[in-house]
Design an enzyme around this catalytic site. Structure first.
Site, PDB file in Angstrom:
ATOM      1  N   ASP A 156       1.028  -1.185   0.143  1.00 15.38           N
ATOM      2  CA  ASP A 156       0.159   0.013  -0.030  1.00 15.38           C
ATOM      3  C   ASP A 156       0.922   1.398  -0.079  1.00 15.38           C
ATOM      4  O   ASP A 156       0.407   2.358  -0.575  1.00 15.38           O
ATOM      5  CB  ASP A 156      -0.995   0.043   1.080  1.00 15.38           C
TER       6      ASP A 156
ATOM      7  N   GLU B  98      -9.582  -2.960  -6.145  1.00 19.09           N
ATOM      8  CA  GLU B  98      -9.520  -2.874  -4.703  1.00 19.09           C
ATOM      9  C   GLU B  98      -9.658  -4.518  -4.317  1.00 19.09           C
ATOM     10  O   GLU B  98      -9.003  -4.980  -3.282  1.00 19.09           O
ATOM     11  CB  GLU B  98     -10.588  -2.218  -4.284  1.00 19.09           C
TER      12      GLU B  98
HETATM   13  C1  HMH Z   1      -5.195   0.075  -2.332  1.00 16.74           C
HETATM   14  N1  HMH Z   1      -6.989   1.804  -2.179  1.00 16.74           N
HETATM   15  C2  HMH Z   1      -5.702   1.447  -1.986  1.00 16.74           C
HETATM   16  N2  HMH Z   1      -4.728   1.978  -0.978  1.00 16.74           N
HETATM   17  C3  HMH Z   1      -5.203   3.247  -0.520  1.00 16.74           C
HETATM   18  N3  HMH Z   1      -4.300   3.682   0.228  1.00 16.74           N
HETATM   19  C4  HMH Z   1      -6.527   3.550  -0.648  1.00 16.74           C
HETATM   20  C5  HMH Z   1      -7.336   3.040  -1.546  1.00 16.74           C
HETATM   21  C6  HMH Z   1      -6.905   4.871  -0.095  1.00 16.74           C
HETATM   22  O1  HMH Z   1      -6.237   6.001   0.080  1.00 16.74           O
END
Ligand code: HMH
Length: 229
Positions: free
Chosen positions: A55, A218
């Protein structure tokens, strides 16, 4: 409904209409098994660590996307307040990057060593495709809302009454699940709905497709975090 044409009334609240229409995939993205495992306290911490490193890479790629949406707002928006919402989004990304840098060492995750996995690369490539000048502001803001809203909704699930989220993950869930972040997502949603009300059928279709693509990416991102593959 004075001042609104019949078409505008029909299209108002487009986002909620789409979320009802695409309920299954929306639930798949916002109540993913990884999120549910955090909420019930059974989370595999190696999955959390994998998510953390991946992330960080995603958030770095998200910054230029938000910057471009901000520029689109500045150029194309009919409401000067839009740009300020994007600016607050940039500010929270600045905090997020600092947070990743302080969180990673606690888990023995070396951010400089992270290799982006396939689902992450694909999601980042999708973000890049949305950065093209051909992509309408309305389409980009719809995707932007969806990206933030999935995290807000997901992590809020881990903070619900009765959740057994491990103490060491509560701060992570607070980061995206808190009410302030919820209000920011609502501001993005209002902008998207306002733009969608006035959009042509072609733009509406492109925005709906972009929303679906976000939800798919997602789900893939959560799946990637959960498995070593
Ligand atoms: C995969 N989707 C993903 N990472 C994040 N940090 C966000 C959304 C929202 O900021």
């Amino acid at each position: 409904m004075e001042g609104k044409t019949r078409e505008e009334v029909e299209k108002s609240g487009m986002i909620d209409t789409w979320l009802r229409k695409h309920r299954l995939i929306y639930t798949g993205a916002t109540r993913h098994p990884l999120i549910l495992s955090i909420r019930d306290g059974t989370v595999d911490l190696s999955a959390y660590k994998r998510w953390l490193g991946q992330d960080y890479i995603f958030v770095r790629a998200f910054v230029p996307f938000v910057a471009i949406v901000l520029i689109k707002a500045w150029k194309e928006s009919d409401d000067a307040a839009d740009m300020e919402v994007m600016l607050s989004g940039m500010a929270s990304l600045n905090d997020e990057i600092a947070w990743f840098k302080s969180e990673a060492p606690k888990w023995g995750v070396q951010l400089s060593d992270i290799v982006p996995q396939k689902a992450n690369q694909e999601y980042c490539r999708f973000l890049e495709s949305l950065m093209s000048p051909d992509v309408e502001y309305t389409v980009a803001i719809t995707a932007f809302w969806a990206i933030e809203a999935v995290y807000q909704t997901s992590f809020a699930v881990c903070l619900e009454d009765g959740s057994k989220t491990p103490a060491e993950l509560r701060e992570t869930c607070q980061r995206w699940g808190n009410d302030g972040f919820g209000q920011y997502c609502n501001s993005l949603k209002k902008i998207a709905n306002r733009r969608l009300e006035k959009a042509s059928d072609d733009v509406l279709t492109a925005a709906e497709v972009a929303l679906l693509r976000v939800l798919e990416h997602e789900v893939d991102f959560w799946n990637m975090s959960r498995s070593d593959a």
